[in-house]
Motif scaffolding. Sequence first.
Motif, PDB file in Angstrom:
ATOM      1  N   ASP A  56      15.988   0.384  -7.303  1.00 35.17           N
ATOM      2  CA  ASP A  56      15.013  -0.379  -6.524  1.00 35.17           C
ATOM      3  C   ASP A  56      13.686   0.352  -6.356  1.00 35.17           C
ATOM      4  O   ASP A  56      12.884  -0.011  -5.514  1.00 35.17           O
ATOM      5  CB  ASP A  56      15.585  -0.684  -5.136  1.00 35.17           C
ATOM      6  CG  ASP A  56      16.749  -1.658  -5.211  1.00 35.17           C
ATOM      7  OD1 ASP A  56      16.751  -2.482  -6.142  1.00 35.17           O
ATOM      8  OD2 ASP A  56      17.638  -1.596  -4.341  1.00 35.17           O
ATOM      9  N   GLY A  57      13.452   1.376  -7.139  1.00 35.14           N
ATOM     10  CA  GLY A  57      12.202   2.123  -7.038  1.00 35.14           C
ATOM     11  C   GLY A  57      10.963   1.260  -7.193  1.00 35.14           C
ATOM     12  O   GLY A  57      10.037   1.350  -6.387  1.00 35.14           O
ATOM     13  N   PRO A  58      10.912   0.390  -8.209  1.00 38.12           N
ATOM     14  CA  PRO A  58       9.714  -0.443  -8.365  1.00 38.12           C
ATOM     15  C   PRO A  58       9.495  -1.389  -7.186  1.00 38.12           C
ATOM     16  O   PRO A  58       8.361  -1.671  -6.825  1.00 38.12           O
ATOM     17  CB  PRO A  58       9.986  -1.244  -9.637  1.00 38.12           C
ATOM     18  CG  PRO A  58      11.024  -0.494 -10.361  1.00 38.12           C
ATOM     19  CD  PRO A  58      11.829   0.225  -9.336  1.00 38.12           C
ATOM     20  N   ALA A  59      10.574  -1.858  -6.555  1.00 32.22           N
ATOM     21  CA  ALA A  59      10.434  -2.818  -5.457  1.00 32.22           C
ATOM     22  C   ALA A  59       9.744  -2.189  -4.257  1.00 32.22           C
ATOM     23  O   ALA A  59       8.919  -2.837  -3.593  1.00 32.22           O
ATOM     24  CB  ALA A  59      11.798  -3.360  -5.067  1.00 32.22           C
ATOM     25  N   ALA A  60      10.055  -0.947  -3.957  1.00 35.71           N
ATOM     26  CA  ALA A  60       9.449  -0.291  -2.794  1.00 35.71           C
ATOM     27  C   ALA A  60       7.943  -0.114  -2.978  1.00 35.71           C
ATOM     28  O   ALA A  60       7.152  -0.468  -2.091  1.00 35.71           O
ATOM     29  CB  ALA A  60      10.122   1.059  -2.566  1.00 35.71           C
ATOM     30  N   PHE A  61       7.537   0.414  -4.119  1.00 37.06           N
ATOM     31  CA  PHE A  61       6.113   0.594  -4.368  1.00 37.06           C
ATOM     32  C   PHE A  61       5.391  -0.746  -4.464  1.00 37.06           C
ATOM     33  O   PHE A  61       4.277  -0.906  -3.980  1.00 37.06           O
ATOM     34  CB  PHE A  61       5.883   1.404  -5.643  1.00 37.06           C
ATOM     35  CG  PHE A  61       6.225   2.847  -5.483  1.00 37.06           C
ATOM     36  CD1 PHE A  61       5.441   3.671  -4.701  1.00 37.06           C
ATOM     37  CD2 PHE A  61       7.328   3.377  -6.110  1.00 37.06           C
ATOM     38  CE1 PHE A  61       5.750   5.010  -4.537  1.00 37.06           C
ATOM     39  CE2 PHE A  61       7.646   4.709  -5.960  1.00 37.06           C
ATOM     40  CZ  PHE A  61       6.861   5.528  -5.174  1.00 37.06           C
ATOM     41  N   LEU A  62       6.025  -1.697  -5.097  1.00 31.62           N
ATOM     42  CA  LEU A  62       5.425  -3.011  -5.275  1.00 31.62           C
ATOM     43  C   LEU A  62       5.193  -3.699  -3.935  1.00 31.62           C
ATOM     44  O   LEU A  62       4.156  -4.326  -3.728  1.00 31.62           O
ATOM     45  CB  LEU A  62       6.329  -3.860  -6.164  1.00 31.62           C
ATOM     46  CG  LEU A  62       5.751  -5.166  -6.635  1.00 31.62           C
ATOM     47  CD1 LEU A  62       4.553  -4.890  -7.530  1.00 31.62           C
ATOM     48  CD2 LEU A  62       6.783  -5.936  -7.399  1.00 31.62           C
ATOM     49  N   THR A  63       6.143  -3.590  -3.024  1.00 26.14           N
ATOM     50  CA  THR A  63       5.995  -4.197  -1.705  1.00 26.14           C
ATOM     51  C   THR A  63       4.776  -3.624  -0.992  1.00 26.14           C
ATOM     52  O   THR A  63       3.981  -4.365  -0.392  1.00 26.14           O
ATOM     53  CB  THR A  63       7.253  -3.958  -0.859  1.00 26.14           C
ATOM     54  OG1 THR A  63       8.367  -4.537  -1.535  1.00 26.14           O
ATOM     55  CG2 THR A  63       7.126  -4.557   0.521  1.00 26.14           C
ATOM     56  N   LEU A  64       4.610  -2.319  -1.050  1.00 28.63           N
ATOM     57  CA  LEU A  64       3.467  -1.693  -0.392  1.00 28.63           C
ATOM     58  C   LEU A  64       2.142  -2.083  -1.048  1.00 28.63           C
ATOM     59  O   LEU A  64       1.164  -2.406  -0.365  1.00 28.63           O
ATOM     60  CB  LEU A  64       3.630  -0.172  -0.407  1.00 28.63           C
ATOM     61  CG  LEU A  64       4.793   0.368   0.422  1.00 28.63           C
ATOM     62  CD1 LEU A  64       4.972   1.859   0.156  1.00 28.63           C
ATOM     63  CD2 LEU A  64       4.558   0.114   1.889  1.00 28.63           C
ATOM     64  N   ILE A  65       2.108  -2.065  -2.360  1.00 25.31           N
ATOM     65  CA  ILE A  65       0.858  -2.361  -3.072  1.00 25.31           C
ATOM     66  C   ILE A  65       0.466  -3.822  -2.911  1.00 25.31           C
ATOM     67  O   ILE A  65      -0.675  -4.138  -2.543  1.00 25.31           O
ATOM     68  CB  ILE A  65       0.987  -1.968  -4.553  1.00 25.31           C
ATOM     69  CG1 ILE A  65       1.117  -0.451  -4.682  1.00 25.31           C
ATOM     70  CG2 ILE A  65      -0.194  -2.477  -5.360  1.00 25.31           C
ATOM     71  CD1 ILE A  65       1.544   0.027  -6.049  1.00 25.31           C
ATOM     72  N   VAL A  66       1.403  -4.732  -3.187  1.00 28.67           N
ATOM     73  CA  VAL A  66       1.084  -6.160  -3.085  1.00 28.67           C
ATOM     74  C   VAL A  66       0.785  -6.532  -1.632  1.00 28.67           C
ATOM     75  O   VAL A  66      -0.153  -7.286  -1.354  1.00 28.67           O
ATOM     76  CB  VAL A  66       2.237  -7.022  -3.657  1.00 28.67           C
ATOM     77  CG1 VAL A  66       2.043  -8.487  -3.323  1.00 28.67           C
ATOM     78  CG2 VAL A  66       2.325  -6.839  -5.157  1.00 28.67           C
ATOM     79  N   GLY A  67       1.553  -6.002  -0.698  1.00 26.48           N
ATOM     80  CA  GLY A  67       1.301  -6.295   0.712  1.00 26.48           C
ATOM     81  C   GLY A  67      -0.074  -5.862   1.157  1.00 26.48           C
ATOM     82  O   GLY A  67      -0.777  -6.596   1.868  1.00 26.48           O
ATOM     83  N   ALA A  68      -0.492  -4.680   0.753  1.00 28.18           N
ATOM     84  CA  ALA A  68      -1.819  -4.189   1.125  1.00 28.18           C
ATOM     85  C   ALA A  68      -2.919  -5.039   0.497  1.00 28.18           C
ATOM     86  O   ALA A  68      -3.898  -5.400   1.169  1.00 28.18           O
ATOM     87  CB  ALA A  68      -1.967  -2.733   0.710  1.00 28.18           C
ATOM     88  N   LEU A  69      -2.768  -5.368  -0.784  1.00 26.20           N
ATOM     89  CA  LEU A  69      -3.791  -6.187  -1.451  1.00 26.20           C
ATOM     90  C   LEU A  69      -3.905  -7.579  -0.835  1.00 26.20           C
ATOM     91  O   LEU A  69      -5.021  -8.072  -0.587  1.00 26.20           O
ATOM     92  CB  LEU A  69      -3.483  -6.303  -2.942  1.00 26.20           C
ATOM     93  CG  LEU A  69      -3.706  -5.051  -3.765  1.00 26.20           C
ATOM     94  CD1 LEU A  69      -3.218  -5.250  -5.197  1.00 26.20           C
ATOM     95  CD2 LEU A  69      -5.182  -4.669  -3.759  1.00 26.20           C
ATOM     96  N   ILE A  70      -2.771  -8.212  -0.572  1.00 31.47           N
ATOM     97  CA  ILE A  70      -2.790  -9.551   0.007  1.00 31.47           C
ATOM     98  C   ILE A  70      -3.378  -9.514   1.417  1.00 31.47           C
ATOM     99  O   ILE A  70      -4.160 -10.392   1.800  1.00 31.47           O
ATOM    100  CB  ILE A  70      -1.371 -10.163   0.012  1.00 31.47           C
ATOM    101  CG1 ILE A  70      -0.889 -10.391  -1.420  1.00 31.47           C
ATOM    102  CG2 ILE A  70      -1.323 -11.458   0.814  1.00 31.47           C
ATOM    103  CD1 ILE A  70      -1.667 -11.408  -2.221  1.00 31.47           C
ATOM    104  N   ALA A  71      -3.016  -8.509   2.205  1.00 29.95           N
ATOM    105  CA  ALA A  71      -3.558  -8.413   3.559  1.00 29.95           C
ATOM    106  C   ALA A  71      -5.071  -8.243   3.543  1.00 29.95           C
ATOM    107  O   ALA A  71      -5.797  -8.903   4.306  1.00 29.95           O
ATOM    108  CB  ALA A  71      -2.899  -7.250   4.302  1.00 29.95           C
ATOM    109  N   VAL A  72      -5.568  -7.374   2.671  1.00 27.59           N
ATOM    110  CA  VAL A  72      -7.020  -7.157   2.577  1.00 27.59           C
ATOM    111  C   VAL A  72      -7.716  -8.446   2.118  1.00 27.59           C
ATOM    112  O   VAL A  72      -8.753  -8.838   2.683  1.00 27.59           O
ATOM    113  CB  VAL A  72      -7.332  -5.977   1.627  1.00 27.59           C
ATOM    114  CG1 VAL A  72      -8.805  -5.930   1.265  1.00 27.59           C
ATOM    115  CG2 VAL A  72      -6.892  -4.672   2.257  1.00 27.59           C
ATOM    116  N   LEU A  73      -7.162  -9.104   1.118  1.00 30.00           N
ATOM    117  CA  LEU A  73      -7.772 -10.358   0.646  1.00 30.00           C
ATOM    118  C   LEU A  73      -7.733 -11.450   1.714  1.00 30.00           C
ATOM    119  O   LEU A  73      -8.704 -12.191   1.890  1.00 30.00           O
ATOM    120  CB  LEU A  73      -7.068 -10.836  -0.625  1.00 30.00           C
ATOM    121  CG  LEU A  73      -7.355 -10.032  -1.884  1.00 30.00           C
ATOM    122  CD1 LEU A  73      -6.461 -10.497  -3.029  1.00 30.00           C
ATOM    123  CD2 LEU A  73      -8.823 -10.147  -2.266  1.00 30.00           C
TER     124      LEU A  73
END
Length: 128
Positions: A56-73
């Motif tokens: 599940d390594g990709p899921a953890a990083f992906l959650t943080l990256i996508v969450g941050a980008l969506i929140a900023v947008l």
Amino acid sequence: MADTEPEHAGQPGIASAALFGLCPRCGARTLFGGLASFAPRCRVCGLDFSGFNVGDGPAAFLTLIVGALIAVLAIWVQLSFEPPFWVHILLWVPLTTLAVVGGLRAGKAALLAAEYQRRAGEGRPRDE
């Protein structure tokens, strides 16, 4: 200089395997059996995908990256255009879903391809 040919000649690179779901051995589009789950083995060359530990390594990083980008947008859209709440739902729910699923597929495929190229595995010999 004939023996300076790369060891992985004819095999897809990590980026192309990740973007297109290619088998890291033969390059066929057989890596995924479901939306974000690997097939048990390659239908073309028979490479067993279960011997790789992507986890599940990709899921953890992906959650943080996508969450941050969506929140900023979402904050930028709210402050710039002040749309009604339903516009945010129509924008961000599908965009988040697509980004997470697409990113998860690419991240898992990239890790599997990297493990294959570096001969990493679960501590048992793989068929090569």
